[in-house]
Design a protein around this motif. Structure first.
Motif, short mmCIF file in Angstrom:
data_model
loop_
_atom_site.label_atom_id
_atom_site.label_comp_id
_atom_site.label_asym_id
_atom_site.label_seq_id
_atom_site.Cartn_x
_atom_site.Cartn_y
_atom_site.Cartn_z
N ARG A 89 0.86 -1.18 0.00
CA ARG A 89 0.00 0.00 0.00
C ARG A 89 0.89 1.22 0.00
N PRO A 120 2.42 4.64 0.78
CA PRO A 120 2.21 5.57 1.89
C PRO A 120 1.63 6.90 1.40
N LEU A 121 0.90 7.59 2.27
CA LEU A 121 0.38 8.91 1.94
C LEU A 121 1.44 9.97 2.18
N LYS A 122 2.33 9.69 3.13
CA LYS A 122 3.44 10.61 3.40
C LYS A 122 4.63 9.83 3.93
N GLN A 130 6.72 0.71 8.30
CA GLN A 130 6.80 1.76 9.31
C GLN A 130 8.02 2.65 9.08
N CYS A 134 7.56 4.98 6.23
CA CYS A 134 6.67 6.09 6.58
C CYS A 134 7.32 7.06 7.56
N VAL A 140 1.67 -2.51 13.88
CA VAL A 140 2.21 -1.40 13.10
C VAL A 140 1.20 -0.80 12.12
N LEU A 141 0.47 -1.64 11.39
CA LEU A 141 -0.42 -1.11 10.35
C LEU A 141 -1.49 -0.23 10.97
N LEU A 173 -0.02 3.10 11.85
CA LEU A 173 0.30 3.92 10.68
C LEU A 173 -0.97 4.49 10.04
N GLU A 174 -2.02 3.69 10.06
CA GLU A 174 -3.30 4.19 9.54
C GLU A 174 -3.81 5.32 10.42
N GLU A 196 -2.19 7.31 12.23
CA GLU A 196 -1.37 8.52 12.14
C GLU A 196 -1.39 9.13 10.75
N GLY A 197 -2.18 8.55 9.85
CA GLY A 197 -2.34 9.15 8.53
C GLY A 197 -1.22 8.84 7.56
N TYR A 198 -0.37 7.86 7.87
CA TYR A 198 0.71 7.49 6.95
C TYR A 198 0.22 6.57 5.85
N LEU A 199 -0.78 5.75 6.18
CA LEU A 199 -1.27 4.78 5.20
C LEU A 199 -2.75 5.00 5.00
N PRO A 200 -3.22 4.79 3.78
CA PRO A 200 -4.66 4.90 3.56
C PRO A 200 -5.36 3.78 4.31
N ILE A 224 -7.68 0.69 5.08
CA ILE A 224 -8.06 -0.37 4.15
C ILE A 224 -9.55 -0.64 4.36
#
Ligand code: SF4
Lengths: 413, 171
Positions: free
Chosen positions: A43, A45-47, A140, A143, B152-153, B156-157, B159-163, B165
């Motif tokens: 996936r 990353p957005l940032k 991680q 990111c 972790v996922l 990260l979600e 915290e806005g790092y990953l879209p 799911i």
């Protein structure tokens, strides 16, 4: 040495075993498997905090052996293009990550290097705190640029003397595993006069293989050989770490380099499974493999070619040699090593992880027996769970390819 | 965090090549999970039930970084105990939110099929079937926090790092 690097990257003056640190990663290396995995679908990353610290290397399935791998490579290309990642090693510039990391000067003294492959400890040869992480942890790091460590105690590994010419770094590692067994999640720190008598090639083999004795980190003291190697790759300024005179170690292990004879690990595991080749009963071989991050170096080609010059691979045995990178391949062609290996009846494949983890180009069938110079001899590692994998040095593997059975390299001089 | 479940026991030096055989690489997670231990203990994946606990020997999870824990989570394994862990595998446990504890003597405390109750904050492991207990070094708080937050996922979600799911299929 390890503690100093971890402390710096965690913004601390010092640290001690048991401390939990959040460290800022100096260099993170992402592999093709990150993109092609079905277990953790990629996936984007957005940032990202530090895209400039990333490198992306295609290695485990390169060139792509399947559509899934090819699609993964495609995603890797798109990701690198979108984020402007210039340290991208695509097909043609590819190689096994730890070789590419070395030859492009990405493992640097005093730095924290993480990559989603368990043999990242290879970078310890360059005085880096380098280790493997899981691919989830790598997401991680991609990111946030950070990850956690519980600081481990360290073992001082004191090297002395000079390696005799029957032995290689592989034999040193196997002797270490045979004599001392598991590092039990401690750091291994290689120091002493013997460090500088070892070639960088041998140091890299040893550092790489410390994954098999369950070292948390494995790191070598720095010396001018490292500086010269890196300077030739455009890395001029480094900040090596040295052990303090009063550093605390859990234990000291000693290895007298001149005292070894060629070693072999018998199938299944390494620790508790090592003995001198000369003490083995006859083992008939279907396949001999030279390659991997530990032993697919140019020096391994040189050794294999010198053993095979004017000889032929035994009938009923096949020899597969896989260079650790495109650069190694090209230099081995130029030096004539590839011709010597092929004239003897060996196969030289494109650079990849390939047979080392039973993925492609040299997978073992049911009941087959292999002698490998790669990194692991676990059940099912190189193919069928009913195959058997012995592990030894490049010289031992090349010699055994000629005789068709496990052979002490001193026997064929 | 307290977890109760039925134990499956394993010996020393269980490798990730056994947990996650290379042939499973090409399969979707669900099917890949059916191949866990297929070389060493055929049929195990089919017998396992959600909430079961793995109890291993020394150096459990030796070898590669491959995401073997993802397959165990897919099978519903709720916790992992061992005499000792390979460090990379242990990192994966924490990051995948599979609570794990290393405990000397655990294989003497537990026989296959026993019911266990594990308190990850205190380190107390009770064998409900036999009434015996052992105490491990508890999981450090910072690591327990990662496990409790879902790994972790999930972080990260959040915290806005990953879209995020949609299907929740990432475990
Ligand atoms: S060559 Fe083998 S050990 Fe090295 S990175 Fe590739 S699969 Fe891992």
């Amino acid at each position: 040495m390890t503690e100093k690097i971890l402390a710096r990257t965690a913004g601390r003056e010092a640290t001690a075993p048991g401390d939990i640190l959040v460290c800022s990663v100096d260099r993170a290396v992402v592999l093709d498997m990150q993109f092609s995995s079905t277990a953790i679908p990629w996936r984007e990353p957005l940032k990202m905090t530090h895209p400039d610290r990333l490198a992306v290397i295609l290695d485990h399935g390169a060139p792509a052996p399947s559509t899934r791998d090819a699609n993964g490579h495609h995603m890797a290309r798109e990701f690198c293009a979108r984020y402007g990642i210039t340290d991208f090693f695509d097909i043609g510039n590819h190689g096994i990550c730890h070789q590419v990391i070395a030859e492009r000067g990405l493992a640097r003294p005093g730095e924290l290097l993480l990559c989603s492959d368990s043999h990242t400890c290879a970078g310890g040869a360059f005085n880096a705190a380098a280790r493997g992480v899981g691919s989830l942890e790598m997401i991680q790091i991609i990111c946030t640029g950070t990850t956690w460590f519980v600081v481990a105690p360290s073992v001082r590994v004191e090297l002395s003397g000079t390696l005799n010419d029957a032995c290689e770094g592989k034999d040193v590692f196997l002797a270490l595993a045979g004599r001392y067994g598991s590092a039990d999640n401690r750091n291994l720190e290689f120091v002493g006069a013997g460090v500088s008598t070892l070639s960088l090639h041998d140091r890299r083999t040893i550092a790489t293989q410390c994954a098999e004795v369950n070292a948390e980190f494995s790191i070598f003291a720095s010396d001018p050989v490292i500086d010269d190697y890196l300077a030739a790759r455009g890395v001029d300024e480094t900040a090596p770490v040295k052990p303090d005179a009063n550093a605390t170690y859990d234990e000291t292990w000693t290895l007298e380099l001149d005292s070894f004879e060629p070693q072999v690990a018998t199938p299944g595991k390494i620790v508790g499974n090592v003995s001198p080749v000369s003490q083995q009963a006859e083992v008939k071989l279907d396949q001999c493999f030279i390659g991997s991050c530990a032993n697919g170096h140019l020096e391994d080609f040189e050794i294999a070619a010198s053993v095979l010059e004017g000889k032929t691979v035994a009938a009923g045995t096949r020899l597969i040699v896989t260079p650790a990178s495109q650069r190694v391949y090209l230099e081995a062609v130029r030096a004539g090593y590839v011709a010597s290996i092929m004239e003897a009846g060996g196969v030289v494949t494109s650079s990849t992880c390939g047979a080392c983890f039973g993925y492609h180009m040299g997978v073992l069938g049911d009941g087959e027996v292999c002698l490998t110079a790669s990194t692991r001899n676990f059940k099912g590692r190189m193919g069928s769970p009913d195959s058997e994998v012995y592990m030894a040095s490049t010289r031992t593997v090349a010699t055994s390819a000629v005789t068709g059975r496990l052979t002490d390299p001193r026997a064929l001089r | 965090m307290v977890i109760e479940g039925r134990a499956w026991t394993f010996g020393n030096d269980v490798s990730t090549d056994l947990l996650y055989p290379q042939v499973a690489y090409s399969l979707p997670l669900e099917e890949a999970a059916q191949l866990v231990f297929s070389a060493s203990r055929p049929g195990w994946s089919q017998q396992v039930e959600r909430g079961d606990i793995i109890v291993g020997g020394t150096n459990f999870g030796m070898g590669s970084s491959r995401p073997a824990v993802a397959l165990l989570r897919e099978l519903g394994i709720a916790a992992n105990l061992a005499e000792s862990f390979a460090n990379l595998y242990f990192r994966n446990c924490v990051n995948y939110a599979l609570p794990a504890l290393a405990l000397n003597g655990i294989l003497q405390l537990v026989s296959e099929g026993d019911s266990l109750r594990i308190d990850f904050s205190s380190g107390l492991v009770e064998n409900v079937t036999t009434g015996e207990a052992l105490r491990a070094e508890p999981l450090p708080e910072a690591l327990l926090a990662i496990v409790e937050s879902g790994g972790v996922l999930a972080s990260l979600e959040a915290e806005g790092y990953l879209p995020p799911i949609q299907t929740g299929a990432n475990e």
